[in-house]
Enzyme design. Structure first.
Site, PDB file in Angstrom:
ATOM      1  CD  GLU A 270      -2.730   1.537   0.367  1.00 22.54           C
ATOM      2  OE1 GLU A 270      -2.710   2.648  -0.203  1.00 22.54           O
ATOM      3  OE2 GLU A 270      -3.547   0.635   0.086  1.00 22.54           O
ATOM      4  CB  SER A 305      -5.878   0.496  -3.246  1.00 24.27           C
ATOM      5  OG  SER A 305      -5.056   1.302  -2.442  1.00 24.27           O
ATOM      6  CG  HIS A 421      -5.078   3.485   2.986  1.00 22.11           C
ATOM      7  ND1 HIS A 421      -5.892   4.519   3.416  1.00 22.11           N
ATOM      8  CD2 HIS A 421      -5.472   3.215   1.707  1.00 22.11           C
ATOM      9  CE1 HIS A 421      -6.727   4.854   2.450  1.00 22.11           C
ATOM     10  NE2 HIS A 421      -6.497   4.083   1.405  1.00 22.11           N
ATOM     11  CG  ASP A 475      -1.457   0.524  -3.562  1.00 21.72           C
ATOM     12  OD1 ASP A 475      -0.386   1.097  -3.275  1.00 21.72           O
ATOM     13  OD2 ASP A 475      -2.516   0.752  -2.949  1.00 21.72           O
ATOM     14  CG  HIS A 476      -1.696   4.046  -5.040  1.00 19.21           C
ATOM     15  ND1 HIS A 476      -1.301   4.924  -4.045  1.00 19.21           N
ATOM     16  CD2 HIS A 476      -2.747   3.343  -4.526  1.00 19.21           C
ATOM     17  CE1 HIS A 476      -2.078   4.763  -2.987  1.00 19.21           C
ATOM     18  NE2 HIS A 476      -2.964   3.814  -3.250  1.00 19.21           N
TER      19      HIS A 476
END
Length: 623
Positions: A270, A305, A421, A475-476
């Site tokens: 994440e 995500s 996150h 994810d990013h």
């Protein structure tokens, strides 16, 4: 007639008050996100008024009718009081959606749409997260209250005059003016007399492609996406025959021997943007890079995500305004890693420590063909709920390791971490243990790195460990990067991607190839010598191809070798040598037209192929 004209003036005065408030919101948006923009232009702010007028006109069409409709009923005190309250309430609701993006833009890199505002796929978490966000960003509700108070005070009231009784001629004049002004408001709403109404993508006409979010406003983006299921259209740039000569997603893996039957573990981290590595926050991951095949030019295929899972596991990029998982094409059949590995004798599973149903991952796992899904509800171990998202990474990764030891080999599994996150919560026992870093996220990044270390320590003692290929991918990217090179439309997508095989000392080194999430699937299959014929929009890391494609703010972003092209679906907007020009200052569109034409030809074919296969549900091949 004079009172009617006063009512007309009242509406347009109120309209201008709302327009002024939208300008305040635009300046506030820029203030809270100023680090995301290297430079802005006056043209961008000026162009924003065009989109503000459109949004305000559409929102206030009903109030235009209520202000401008002929008839003396409008002048009654109770009617005017109710009209003012309704005007204030409806407009305030839309105005406050801008406040969401004062902070949320840092994570998404784009203005919020209806699906994002309504938190599709996050129904279970939204209660806890909403309270957490209100606490963390306490100044936003306070600012909203102040703005609401000033907005109410600024709304003018009707100033009536004494006049004689109306005549039929006056009624006809009022009816004519009513139709005229209502038509005017409608034209303002559609953005002018042009052939098609104003669209989100038109924001690029008012500045660089990095400034679209400044030009747009959140109400406009919501209105353009509310109640709509995204439907793609084929741009029909090429005939089918010519299309397949430029780009054909049907791929056959070229194997060089028998399948190795190695286990495969994919770890999706994440928000582990590339900017967080090798800066003191990720000592374990930094050390693992030295033992792995690390792709220095790794890229995400989306900014959320929810985009990363179909990209990484099914080789389907996020080239729509809605994520594939929540789009009208969510149940399209896919033939990705879960089904391919299952067809080759693998046990398949997906792990995510958040609430079951989070991000619609459980639904996607069924479509993708996983044997089993493990979420917060399935977790077994010490109490480790973070109070917001789910199970802390350390304990969930330990649970993950225990479950893998129970699986029959070979197995294929994926785990998606959650602790890095927002709101970046780490266990109380580790407060003060990890470096804070220079951005909000980095302490939790350091904690998740520690959790990874603990996982590998445990896993290395298991009998399945040395017979396993580990793939680690973010994810990013993270929000609010400090370095300017990570704020561009190239830097916003840079992520770490690495392959680690403890039994293969040759799978080591830093690779300069451009690699993206959708390349993971074909790369794994080729590395494991698995024969497969599939639809993939990526390519193996062993391929001679060197491209990356992603989508943001209605722009297709295409990287080929050292060059980056921005394409709006009809024309190219910019061409840059991103490796020599990291800040994308020198647009080569006019000075290197041959390269621009070559790249535009490919991206047109790529988009056409993607759209047609999604529309026709052709992400699988007929047997």
């Amino acid at each position: 007639m004079q009172n009617y004209l006063q009512s007309v003036k009242l509406f347009f005065k109120r309209f201008l008050v709302v327009l002024f408030v939208y300008q305040i919101c635009r300046f506030l948006f820029y203030f809270f996100n100023r680090n995301a923009f290297e430079s802005i232009s006056f043209k961008g702010f000026l162009g924003g008024i065009h989109f503000d007028l459109s949004a305000i006109a559409y929102i206030n069409l009903i109030f235009a009718v209520m202000h401008l409709l002929p008839g003396n009923f409008k002048y009654r005190p109770n009617y005017q009081k109710g009209l003012k309250i309704a005007f204030f309430t409806v407009n305030l609701i839309f105005i406050l959606t801008n406040f969401v993006d004062f902070e949320y833009y840092k994570f998404t890199g784009r203005r919020s749409t209806f699906g994002m505002i309504t938190a599709t796929g996050m129904e279970n978490e939204i209660g806890g997260l909403l309270f957490s966000f209100l606490v963390e960003f306490w100044y936003l509700p306070l600012l909203a209250i102040v703005l609401a108070f000033l907005f109410w005070k600024a709304i003018p009231n009707l100033k009536m005059v004494t006049e004689t009784s109306s005549s039929k001629l006056q009624s006809l004049k009022q009816s004519g003016l009513f139709l005229l002004f209502l038509a005017t408001v409608f034209v303002i709403g559609r953005g002018g007399f042009q052939k098609k109404p104003l669209k989100i993508v038109d924001a690029v006409n008012y500045g660089s492609i990095n400034q679209s979010a400044i030009v747009l406003n959140t109400p406009f983006c919501i209105l353009k996406t509310i109640g709509k299921k995204e439907t793609l259209e084929s741009p029909k740039f090429y005939s089918e025959k010519e299309l397949n000569t430029i780009f054909n997603p049907i791929t056959v893996t070229k194997t060089s021997g028998k399948p190795t039957k190695k286990n495969v573990v994919i770890l999706i981290l994440e928000s582990f943007g590339r900017e967080n590595l090798q800066c003191g926050q990720t000592p374990f991951l930094d050390s693992l890079i030295e033992k792995s095949m690390f792709f220095e030019n790794g890229f995400a295929n989306g900014k959320l995500s929810i985009d990363a899972v179909p990209s990484t596991l099914s080789s389907v990029p996020s080239l729509m305004n809605n994520s594939l998982i929540t789009s009208s094409y969510a149940i399209n059949e896919v033939y990705g890693l879960p089904k391919i590995m299952k067809d080759n004798g693998y046990q398949t599973s997906f792990f995510h420590g958040a609430f079951n149903g989070s991000q619609n991952f459980d639904q996607y796992c069924k479509v993708a063909g996983f044997d089993a899904y493990y979420g917060k509800d399935q977790y077994e171990g010490p109490e480790s709920f973070d109070g917001r998202w789910g199970i802390f990474d350390e304990e969930f990764l330990q649970y993950f390791s225990r479950k893998l030891s129970q699986f029959k080999q070979p197995f294929f599994t994926t785990l998606f971490t959650i602790s890095s996150h927002n709101p970046y919560i780490i266990p109380e026992k580790y407060k003060g243990k990890f470096p804070k870093g220079n951005t909000k996220i980095q302490e939790s990044i350091a904690y998740s790195d520690f959790a990874l270390k603990r996982f590998f320590e445990t896993a290395s003692k298991q009998d399945w460990y040395k017979n396993t290929l580990f793939v680690i991918v973010a994810d990013h990217t993270s929000s609010e990067p400090k370095q300017a090179k990570f704020k561009t439309n190239v830097g916003k997508f840079r992520i770490p991607i690495l392959f680690f095989d403890p039994s293969n000392p040759t799978l080591v080194g830093k690779n300069s190839k451009n690699l993206q999430q959708i390349d993971v699937m074909p790369s794994i299959l080729e590395y494991l010598n698995i024969d497969a014929k599939m639809v993939t929009f990526g390519k193996s890391y062993q391929s001679d191809k060197d491209f990356v494609v992603y989508y943001l703010d209605n722009i297709y972003h295409y990287i080929s070798g050292d060059f980056y092209l921005a394409f709006d679906g009809k024309k190219s907007l910019g061409l840059y040598n991103f490796k020599n020009d990291e800040l994308l200052k020198n647009n080569l569109l006019k000075t290197n037209p041959a390269k621009a034409a070559e790249m535009e030809r490919f991206i047109k074919a790529y988009v056409q192929s993607f759209n047609e296969r999604i529309i026709k549900n052709e992400l699988t091949l007929k047997k």
